[in-house]
Design a protein around this motif. Structure first.
Motif, short mmCIF file in Angstrom:
data_model
loop_
_atom_site.label_atom_id
_atom_site.label_comp_id
_atom_site.label_asym_id
_atom_site.label_seq_id
_atom_site.Cartn_x
_atom_site.Cartn_y
_atom_site.Cartn_z
N TYR A 117 11.94 2.76 -4.99
CA TYR A 117 10.87 1.90 -5.47
C TYR A 117 10.24 2.46 -6.74
O TYR A 117 10.11 3.67 -6.89
N ARG A 118 9.82 1.57 -7.62
CA ARG A 118 8.99 1.92 -8.76
C ARG A 118 7.58 1.47 -8.47
O ARG A 118 7.38 0.39 -7.90
N ARG B 281 8.02 -10.20 -6.97
CA ARG B 281 8.13 -8.77 -6.66
C ARG B 281 8.96 -8.00 -7.69
O ARG B 281 8.56 -6.93 -8.11
N ASP B 282 10.10 -8.51 -8.04
CA ASP B 282 10.98 -7.83 -8.98
C ASP B 282 10.96 -8.47 -10.36
O ASP B 282 11.87 -8.30 -11.16
N THR C 275 7.17 6.56 -9.21
CA THR C 275 8.30 6.22 -8.37
C THR C 275 8.04 6.67 -6.94
O THR C 275 7.24 7.57 -6.69
N LEU D 59 4.61 -2.06 -5.61
CA LEU D 59 5.98 -1.56 -5.60
C LEU D 59 6.96 -2.65 -6.01
O LEU D 59 6.76 -3.82 -5.71
N THR D 60 8.02 -2.23 -6.68
CA THR D 60 9.16 -3.10 -6.94
C THR D 60 10.40 -2.38 -6.45
O THR D 60 10.52 -1.16 -6.61
N ARG D 61 11.30 -3.10 -5.82
CA ARG D 61 12.44 -2.48 -5.16
C ARG D 61 13.61 -2.35 -6.12
O ARG D 61 13.96 -3.28 -6.84
N LYS D 62 14.22 -1.19 -6.08
CA LYS D 62 15.46 -0.93 -6.82
C LYS D 62 16.44 -0.29 -5.85
O LYS D 62 16.14 -0.09 -4.69
N ALA E 10 17.09 2.08 -0.46
CA ALA E 10 16.01 1.58 -1.31
C ALA E 10 15.38 2.70 -2.14
O ALA E 10 15.31 3.85 -1.71
#
Length: 86
Positions: free
Chosen positions: A18-19, A29-30, A39, A7-10, A16
């Motif tokens: 996540y993708r 992470r990002d 997603t 997961l990467t946080r957006k 939050a």
């Protein structure tokens, strides 16, 4: 190069989103990633999980390993698909 599905946080603070991405295990992470597989939105009720099954199968066939969290999300997504068809 070890490849992981994680997961990467957006989103913004306390909202939050996540993708689900495919990335080198050593990248942050990002940071840089190879592909977006799906997603995960925990803010919806129930939490929305969308996964491109073709991309996921392709990357797992190439040897990418999912993280523990992504593994549970994949299982939830497959269980929801089975319930929808039944």
């Amino acid at each position: 190069m070890a490849v992981r599905i994680r997961l990467t946080r957006k989103g913004r603070k306390k909202h939050a989103f996540y993708r689900i991405i495919v990335a080198d295990s050593h990248s942050c992470r990002d940071g840089k990633f190879l592909d977006i597989v799906g997603t995960y939105d925990p803010m919806q009720e129930p939490a929305a999980v969308r996964i491109d099954e073709a991309k996921l199968a392709d990357w797992m066939g190439k040897g990418a390993l999912p993280s523990e969290t992504v593994k549970t999300l994949i299982d939830k997504c497959k269980a929801a698909a089975v319930q929808a068809t039944a």
